[in-house]
Design a protein around this motif. Structure first.
Motif, short mmCIF file in Angstrom:
data_model
loop_
_atom_site.label_atom_id
_atom_site.label_comp_id
_atom_site.label_asym_id
_atom_site.label_seq_id
_atom_site.Cartn_x
_atom_site.Cartn_y
_atom_site.Cartn_z
N ASN A 280 -9.05 -12.03 -16.00
CA ASN A 280 -9.10 -13.44 -15.62
C ASN A 280 -9.89 -13.65 -14.33
OD1 ASN A 280 -7.68 -14.37 -17.82
ND2 ASN A 280 -5.69 -14.21 -16.81
N ARG A 281 -9.81 -12.68 -13.42
CA ARG A 281 -10.56 -12.81 -12.17
C ARG A 281 -12.05 -12.60 -12.40
NH1 ARG A 281 -5.77 -12.81 -11.49
NH2 ARG A 281 -4.68 -13.35 -9.56
N VAL A 282 -12.38 -11.71 -13.32
CA VAL A 282 -13.79 -11.55 -13.69
C VAL A 282 -14.30 -12.83 -14.36
CG1 VAL A 282 -15.42 -10.27 -15.14
CG2 VAL A 282 -13.61 -9.04 -13.92
N MET A 283 -13.49 -13.40 -15.25
CA MET A 283 -13.91 -14.60 -15.98
C MET A 283 -14.07 -15.80 -15.04
SD MET A 283 -11.77 -14.36 -19.53
CE MET A 283 -12.86 -15.48 -20.38
N LYS A 284 -13.20 -15.89 -14.05
CA LYS A 284 -13.29 -17.01 -13.10
C LYS A 284 -14.62 -16.97 -12.36
CE LYS A 284 -10.92 -19.11 -9.14
NZ LYS A 284 -9.76 -19.01 -8.22
N VAL A 285 -15.03 -15.76 -11.95
CA VAL A 285 -16.31 -15.62 -11.28
C VAL A 285 -17.46 -15.80 -12.27
CG1 VAL A 285 -17.79 -14.03 -9.99
CG2 VAL A 285 -15.33 -14.13 -9.50
N ALA A 286 -17.32 -15.23 -13.46
CA ALA A 286 -18.38 -15.32 -14.47
C ALA A 286 -18.67 -16.76 -14.85
CB ALA A 286 -17.99 -14.51 -15.70
N SER A 287 -17.63 -17.60 -14.88
CA SER A 287 -17.83 -19.00 -15.26
C SER A 287 -18.71 -19.75 -14.26
CB SER A 287 -16.47 -19.70 -15.40
OG SER A 287 -15.79 -19.72 -14.15
N LYS A 288 -18.81 -19.22 -13.04
CA LYS A 288 -19.66 -19.86 -12.02
C LYS A 288 -21.12 -19.44 -12.15
CE LYS A 288 -15.97 -20.02 -8.52
NZ LYS A 288 -15.60 -19.63 -7.13
N TYR A 289 -21.36 -18.30 -12.82
CA TYR A 289 -22.71 -17.76 -12.89
C TYR A 289 -23.27 -17.79 -14.31
CZ TYR A 289 -21.95 -15.92 -8.19
OH TYR A 289 -21.70 -15.79 -6.83
N GLY A 290 -22.66 -18.56 -15.20
CA GLY A 290 -23.09 -18.59 -16.60
C GLY A 290 -24.53 -19.01 -16.76
#
Length: 496
Positions: A280-290
């Motif tokens: 979930n922490r990876v996804m939270k960051v990934a959602s900002k760099y999509g």
């Protein structure tokens, strides 16, 4: 009394049998076939995976325990068998076996298809389970639908208005072609999907419940014109989602793109909540760099430990319980996050900022650069490759070798003599690099040893693979033909 005397030893034998090592039991789950009984026994099984092998083959030895474990798990649904080609050459020749190990899928004794799936116990199990039963499971009730999608893997479900639907026929054709990679089911009752807001024919992609999260939908709907090609593209583009679980089985499909992976003690079989904590922490960051050309994944560090050690220099204690983060591009460039993974994700954001800005230094597996490199054959390591091989003013013949390779050892005196013969030529370098301890640069395809390339002046990005003989004269003739200048020979070989 006589009866009890006979019963007691029987009980003891049963107990001892139960205490046999698991490996022994698993080996018994693999059927041994040969020239005399292959046709007779193979026809008894609806689906059978056969391993054609040679006892001396290193790859066969590596596969054996995985094959045995898979056989035990598949017992009762798919039969696994093996044929020793060194003693049963007739059978192996009949099925076109030319290398070891060769795996083939048989249906009632008929050679149905080559097995091109994973070679781990889990991978073989998952792949062959999909070979049993229909291409697509017919769902009759909402309970059937719920049970089907509540699975460890993703599910593809087609919902159609009736059994005569033209879309259904195309869906079943696609399922027949793709069943080895994905799970398919269908229904001819539109009401089965009404709880998901579906009231017309379509295909539903259900991501695995274990990967459910707040950053993306667990259900994706395909409503476009249905063809095998369009459905395949839809599945490919949506099945993994924002941050898939990378495994030994799907890693090659994920790595066709630039990929960031967080490795940690992930275990979706026993600790779903803990596994999703870092995801979930990876996804939270990934959602900002999509949308910037980078995909994201998480993986079990233990599954990839040897790869991390070989490719990234990761030790068994590196990172501790915190994720170890890498980026591997489709071109083979590698980067590692050296800062500790913080729970607020700030360290991962800084890592990505540096990556997208081009500030990160690539990780290169390399031996130390030699302090003295005065021998006739120049030693090259990954860190010195550009300086030596890509020298714009010199032609370079580079041998990639393994210290344990007997062919490399046999070539060594000839290669040294070649370097000595050309020692006084200022425009050519004869070099070699240990391809086991150093990363092989892009543009050099090294699958076996020794592999030799020629990097000429003016064409360093187009190295020429050497395919000639391995005598001194063969090398010199090749270099006379390919070099950018006239060779300067020295020593006793001037006449060449």
């Amino acid at each position: 009394m006589a009866a009890s005397v006979h019963l007691f030893p029987t009980c003891v034998c049963l107990v001892l049998l139960c205490r046999l090592p698991a490996a022994v039991c698993s080996r018994r789950d693999v059927l041994e076939l040969g020239d005399a009984d292959f046709d007779y026994l193979a026809t008894e099984h609806e689906t059978m995976l056969v391993k054609f092998y040679a006892p001396w083959c290193g790859h066969c030895k590596k596969l054996a325990p995985e094959f045995d474990r898979a056989a035990t798990r598949l017992k009762g649904s798919v039969r696994l068998a093996k044929v020793d080609c060194t003693t049963h050459s007739e059978t192996c020749g009949r099925f076109g076996v030319s290398g070891y190990p060769t795996l083939k899928i048989f249906r009632y004794g008929r050679d149905s298809a080559p097995y091109d799936g994973p070679r781990t116990a889990e991978g073989i199990y998952q792949y062959m389970k999909k070979q049993t039963g229909p291409d697509s499971v017919l769902l009759r009730t909402k309970e059937d639908l719920q049970a089907f999608v509540n699975n460890y893997d993703a599910s593809i479900v087609g919902v159609f208005s009736g059994a005569d639907s033209s879309r259904l026929a195309e869906f079943l054709n696609a399922a027949g072609l793709l069943r080895e990679q994905f799970r398919f089911a269908h229904s001819t009752d539109l009401q089965l999907a009404e709880d998901h807001g579906i009231h017309s024919e379509c295909v539903l992609l259900f991501r695995p419940p274990r990967l459910s999260n707040t950053f993306e939908d667990s259900l994706v709907v395909f409503k476009d014109y249905l063809t095998i090609g369009s459905l395949r593209r839809f599945i490919r583009d949506h099945i993994y989602g924002l941050c898939p679980h990378m495994t030994l089985e799907n890693r090659d499909r994920l790595r066709v793109r630039d990929l960031l992976t967080a490795y940690y003690d992930l275990d979706y079989h026993h600790n779903v909540r803990g596994s999703n904590y870092w995801r979930n922490r990876v996804m939270k960051v990934a959602s900002k760099y999509g949308g910037r050309g980078l995909t994201y994944s998480v993986a079990n560090k233990k599954d990839f430990l040897s790869e991390l050690e070989d490719d990234f220099g990761l030790g068994t204690s590196d990172g501790g319980e915190l994720p170890f983060v890498t980026i591997r591009t489709r071109l083979g460039h590698k980067y590692t996050m050296r800062e500790e993974f913080t729970r607020d994700g700030q360290s991962l954001e800084r890592f990505l900022d540096d990556y997208f800005a081009g500030r990160l230094k690539r990780y290169v597996k390399s031996e130390p650069v030699p302090e003295r490199n005065t021998a006739d054959v120049k030693m090259v390591v990954a860190e010195s490759f550009d300086d030596v091989v890509n020298d714009p003013d010199k032609d370079v013949l580079i041998q990639f070798y393994s210290p344990s390779c007997p062919h490399c050892k046999k070539l060594e005196p000839v290669y040294r003599e070649l370097a000595h013969t050309l020692y006084y030529d200022p425009k050519i370098v004869i070099a070699k690099m240990n391809a086991v301890e150093n990363d092989v640069p892009l543009g050099y395809d090294v699958q076996g040893f020794p592999t030799i390339y020629f990097a000429p002046v003016g064409k360093k990005d187009e190295p020429v693979r050497y395919e000639g003989g391995r005598e001194l004269r063969d090398f010199l003739n090749f270099l006379k033909r390919e070099a950018s200048h006239s060779l300067v020979l020295s020593g006793s070989k001037d006449e060449l």
